[in-house]
Design a protein around this motif. Structure first.
Motif: not given
Length: 872
Positions: A289-294, A296-309, A327-334
């Motif tokens: 059994e598997t599950k996808r974990i999402i 969200l990475v934000r920078d210190s200002a609370g904005k989505p962090a693009d290309s965070a590892m 790496y996160t996408d432009s929305k800070g997601l992976c």
């Protein structure tokens, strides 16, 4: 101009054949165009060696062959472009086409599967060989009249005839080397089995769980495509049916099972990484059994962090191993699809980081804010839980089990008969007398070389003069695995081309390990010292010898670094780097050390940090090719001690690791075999910086009590750290046995009424049992100090005989073997709650009062350590 001539020659050949009429190998035009574009890029990257590697003058190829060759060259790892030639790949392509035409299932395999899971030679990071042609020749008549399922199972039986399991170092032997040795670790068994299956046109892929969640180890096996569906098999561990193996249960507790697919693969599986040369796919859902974990990475200002590892890290071997780095996408997601255990999610960008432990089962998504900076000193305790055990639902009829077991016995005898052809001690001692060599030393190395003994004999008979005095030191410097596949040419190159007087007064150990020795890391050993001595003029050689730093500058100027192209992780050979003029960082470092040794400069990869170093003026000097890395420079003394409250001596990569902060993440230092850590207190001289000590106590259910200690090493300041292992909570006993009843079925127990009893029901020949046996061998002296008696139990006399013959003299002295085991196991099962004990090995510890203090069944690493904690 010379290099360009090959490009033109090859282009003419491929253009000519492309004009020929015939069926396309790649029928989809868009796919052909994609391959063509990738081929042009690869051609540009490999232009410095293209002429030598892939010129095929006068070679006539069909349209299918030329397109297949383009496909292979377009997506090959950099090491394959550097170290092999076009003729080698063309021979393998033709062998693949011949196999497809030979077997009834050949034409039923979809083109995409043939391209990605039959045609490629490379399986893992092994050096490539001619096994495809050899294996096809051996297997063709044996399976030609079978259907695809029968053939796949038969190939695995053939593999078992040739190779069985034994642990070894990380370098992966080639398929033919594994056959010559007759054993290999799971990564080598699976590489060999995939090669064998592909040789007869059966699509196959090597599957890895890079680290288990419930046990400190990993495992590799094989998936094989049969009549429209992927099935799993244990490599060199044939069962009567597919999808039945000892690791079926453990795989249900995995957090990742993945495989690298050659080329731009467009399959239905979950994609972990889409690289221009390969595709990494996640096949965990085939097992559990598997599950996808999402995330969200934000920078210190609370904005989505693009290309965070972002790394999804799993505790194993006392470190947090990245199952996936992305790496996160432009929305800070992976995201990551994984099993239902605990992970550490760690994100970093621009010097800041954040991390959190999650339980996948109860988590859908998390958010991390990049607010932490390195330097904070604190402790953190984490309880990490693996996915729960699940029942295994497959049943093989007893008649099929019995027939398969009979076959396995016969195959063991065939393999043993081959091993009996290895040189024996009588011949070795007679040879030593003829060559006037120390007989004990010669026999030691010949015995270790197994099927490669002829290369060692030829070397021993050819070394003369000064070289003869260093014959045994050279053989002792290379690894035990090297003895099993090193060539005569490599040995002679090093004994004849080593510059013996290059460093007056050099310590003998440094000379042997870091100048005479050809082995740098896990590269394929080919002769290189005489080659490099001929490539530099006297002026340049003298300059490098006087200042090895100038050689480092030459490397920086002349070797282009590509961080992605060598995706197979097979290091490029030193000569391959020199000819190609392109390398990944690891291959470049091996190249630098190899050139140094060729020119009489002692050099190495520093054991902990893996930085290249050269020896000059009685000290080691760092070489910094990567501008992001800082020189070790001034060292700081770190003194480690074991906390007096620990109930055992901490061992590196079992109970603790040291990790250094680099580019937002902590990376483990490799001190696994360092003798300085054999006792406490111990001292290490490390670079100043920010460090993490991870300690872990793995419990019987696979959970871990971890402690994270973040600390700094400051310039000029000695630092002391205690290694503290968290104590496990008192656990309920598994049950109580009637000692008198036990004595009735195990009379020998009466002789040891005042001692603890360890009962171990074993299955010799199976990997889980082999791990347990290896643990006992390694800790034999510790067990002999304990107040206990060990009973090895077997279901039949053959298993007992096999165990005794394979472990003679290596088990703890207070132990004995008994047959049959069934009644004893039934009693243990009944006394521990009635749970069926069907997965071997079953190991239990019983006190003198009959208390069942320990019970383990099936695959588990560290049983020996568990028992030693309990025994008085």
């Amino acid at each position: 101009m010379k290099n360009l001539s090959l490009i033109y020659a090859l282009c003419i050949i491929l253009t000519f054949t492309a004009c020929q009429r015939g069926e396309h190998f790649i029928k989809d035009k868009a796919c052909r165009e994609k391959v063509e574009a990738r081929f042009e890029k690869q051609k540009e990257l490999g232009k410095s060696r293209w002429n030598k590697a892939f010129s095929l003058p006068g070679e006539k190829m069909s349209l299918q062959e030329s397109e297949a060759l383009k496909f292979i060259l377009a997506y090959s790892s950099l090491s394959d472009i550097a170290d092999y030639d076009g003729k080698f790949f063309l021979e393998n392509i033709r062998a693949s086409f011949a196999a497809r035409d030979t077997f009834s299932w050949g034409k039923t395999i979809p083109d995409q599967l043939f391209r990605h899971f039959v045609l490629p030679v490379r399986v893992n990071n092994e050096n490539l060989d001619s096994s495809r042609m050899v294996f096809f020749g051996e297997l063709k008549d044996r399976i030609k009249k079978m259907n695809m399922l029968e053939a796949a199972l038969e190939v695995n039986h053939w593999c078992h005839e040739k190779v069985t399991y034994r642990g070894s170092d990380e370098r992966t032997s080639s398929p033919l080397a594994s056959v010559m040795t007759a054993y290999g670790r799971c990564g080598e068994e699976s590489t060999f089995t995939v090669a064998a299956l592909r040789s007869v046109c059966i699509p196959a892929r090597q599957c890895y769980t890079p680290r288990w969640a419930h046990s400190d180890d990993n495992h590799a096996w094989v998936e094989v495509w049969i009549n429209g569906k992927w099935h799993f098999i244990g490599a060199c561990e044939p069962e009567a049916v597919p999808d039945a193996a000892w690791f079926t249960g453990p795989a249900k507790r995995a957090m990742l099972v993945n495989t690298n697919v050659f080329g731009d693969y467009e399959g239905p599986e979950d994609v972990l990484l889409k690289d221009e040369r390969y595709t990494r796919i996640n096949i965990l859902s085939n097992y559990t059994e598997t599950k996808r974990i999402i995330v969200l990475v934000r920078d210190s200002a609370g904005k989505p962090a693009d290309s965070a590892m972002v790394e999804f890290q799993l505790y194993n071997y006392a470190e947090f191993y990245p199952l996936l780095s992305t790496y996160t996408d432009s929305k800070g997601l992976c995201s990551f699809r994984t099993g239902l255990g605990d992970l550490i999610i760690w994100a970093a960008k621009s010097g800041k980081y954040a991390f959190r432990k999650i339980s996948v089962k109860s988590t859908d998504s998390i958010a991390l804010e990049l607010s932490s900076k390195p330097g904070g000193e604190y402790n953190m305790q984490l309880d990490l839980v693996p996915p729960p055990e699940k029942p295994v639902a497959f049943a093989i009829p007893d008649s099929m089990k019995a027939a398969n077991s009979k076959r396995l016995d016969f195959e063991d005898k065939l393999r043993t008969a081959y091993e009996m052809t290895f040189i024996d001690s009588v011949k070795a001692y007679r040879l030593a007398n003829t060559l006037k060599l120390n007989a004990d030393s010669l026999w030691y190395f010949l015995r270790k070389s197994r099927g490669n003994y002829r290369a060692i004999i030829d070397f021993a008979g050819s070394a003369v003069g000064r070289g003869k005095a260093f014959l045994f030191p050279l053989l002792g410097a290379v690894s035990e695995k090297d003895l099993r596949d090193i060539s005569f040419e490599v040995l002679m190159d090093n004994i004849n081309s080593t510059i013996y007087n290059s460093i007056p007064g050099i310590d003998r150990e440094i000379f042997i390990k870091y100048l005479l020795n050809p082995r740098v890391d896990n590269e394929w050993l080919k002769p290189y010292k005489s080659f490099f001595q001929s490539q530099f003029d006297n002026r340049l050689r003298a300059s490098f010898q006087a200042d090895p730093g100038s050689l480092a500058e030459w490397v920086k100027t002349n070797i282009l670094i590509d961080n992605k192209a060598n995706y197979s992780r097979a290091p490029i050979t030193p000569i391959g780097v020199f000819e190609l003029k392109v390398a990944d960082p690891h291959s470049r470092d091996i190249f630098f050390v190899s050139v140094c040794r060729s020119l009489g400069i002692a050099a190495r990869l520093e054991p902990g940090t893996r930085l290249p170093q050269y020896y000059l003026g009685n000290s080691w000097h760092d070489v910094l090719f990567d501008p992001k890395k800082t020189s070790q420079g001034e060292r700081v003394r770190l003194i480690l001690n074991s906390d007096t409250k620990n109930d055992r001596k901490p061992e590196y990569y079992i109970h603790y690791t040291l990790e250094k902060f680099e580019n937002g993440f902590f990376r483990s230092l490799d001190y696994e075999t360092d003798p300085r850590l054999a006792s406490f207190p111990c001292e290490l001289d490390l670079a100043p910086g920010y460090y993490l000590m991870v300690t872990g106590n793995r419990l019987k259910d696979g959970s871990v009590l971890a402690n994270l200690n973040f600390f700094n090493l400051e310039k000029g300041k000695e630092t002391r750290q205690d290694i503290t292992l968290r104590k496990e909570p008192a656990t309920a006993k598994f049950g109580t046995m009637d000692i008198n009843a036990l004595k009735s079925v195990l009379p020998q127990a009466d002789q040891h009424a005042k001692e603890f009893l360890v009962l171990a029901w074993l299955e010799p020949g199976k990997e889980p049992t082999k791990h347990f046996i290896a643990d006992l061998k390694e800790r034999r002296k510790e067990f002999e100090k304990k107040k206990c008696w060990i009973f090895f139990l077997f279901i039949n006399e053959k298993d007992e005989t096999d165990f005794i013959s394979s472990t003679s003299g290596s088990m703890p002295s207070h132990s004995c073997c008994l047959v049959p085991a069934s009644k004893v196991i039934q009693m243990v099962s009944a006394s521990s709650g009635g749970n069926p004990l069907s997965s071997l090995p079953v190991v239990t510890c019983i006190s003198e009062k009959g208390e069942i203090l320990y019970l383990s069944q099936g695959y588990r690493i560290g049983i020996g350590s568990d028992l030693l904690k309990l025994l008085p």
